[in-house]
Design a protein around this motif. Structure first.
Motif, PDB file in Angstrom:
ATOM      1  N   SER A   6     -26.175   1.160  14.223  1.00  0.00           N
ATOM      2  CA  SER A   6     -25.964   0.430  12.978  1.00  0.00           C
ATOM      3  C   SER A   6     -27.201  -0.392  12.627  1.00  0.00           C
ATOM      4  N   GLN A  66     -20.344   8.436  14.229  1.00  0.00           N
ATOM      5  CA  GLN A  66     -21.489   7.623  14.666  1.00  0.00           C
ATOM      6  C   GLN A  66     -21.831   7.926  16.115  1.00  0.00           C
ATOM      7  N   ILE A 124     -24.585   4.134   7.916  1.00  0.00           N
ATOM      8  CA  ILE A 124     -24.583   3.417   9.197  1.00  0.00           C
ATOM      9  C   ILE A 124     -25.991   2.939   9.509  1.00  0.00           C
TER      10      ILE A 124
END
Length: 179
Positions: free
Chosen positions: A57, A50, A26
């Motif tokens: 990101s 995440q 990520i």
């Protein structure tokens, strides 16, 4: 039996090693869809990982780019440029001196009166090469000495006047264009 990541991951929590790999991907800028496919996980599972860890990101790319931009700015300070220019100047002057010494030695080896046409052509080629080398050497020396000159500095900027042109001035400009 074939190993399938989806069989291993279904109904179980992802292990810490897999989670760290997911977070690294990520941060590197991979899409959540690509990561979920890579690990055989549900898209929402990857998104939850995440969110749980707060990784943005592409954050790694952004940090690296910022780090290298700062390093580039530091390397382009006037002091470092002066040091690099000084080093190049010394190197250019040393090469020019060595080249001139070699050219003088070569000139002594060239016969003053060639014995035949073939030798005359060789002498002409050698002299052309020597002339080109001397020109390059002189250009290097000239450029090197200009490096130390300071450009003229002026605190005054030219005055910019903006106004509407008079009819006579418009006619004059049009007449010049037609000529």
């Amino acid at each position: 039996m074939l190993f399938r990541p989806t069989e291993l991951m279904l109904g179980k929590r992802t292990d810490p090693k897999t989670q760290s790999e997911i977070l690294a991907m990520i941060a590197a800028g991979y899409t959540l869809a690509a990561i979920s496919k890579q690990f055989g996980l549900n898209y929402h599972t990857v998104r939850d990982i995440q969110k749980r860890h707060g990784v943005k990101s592409g954050s790694l790319k952004t940090e690296l780019v910022a780090q290298y931009q700062e390093a580039l700015k530091q390397s382009l300070t006037s002091e470092s440029i002066k040091a690099q220019a000084s080093s190049l100047l010394v190197d250019d002057l040393a090469l020019a001196t060595k080249l001139r010494g070699k050219l003088h030695a070569l000139m002594d080896e060239i016969p003053d009166k060639p014995s035949d046409t073939k030798e005359a052509v060789q002498v002409a080629r050698a002299l052309t090469a020597i002339a080109s080398s001397l020109k390059l050497s002189n250009d290097t020396l000239r450029a090197s000495f200009k490096l130390g000159e300071k450009p003229e500095e002026s605190d005054e900027l030219p005055e910019l006047i903006v106004r509407e042109m008079l009819e006579a001035e418009v006619i004059e400009v049009r007449a010049i264009k037609l000529e």
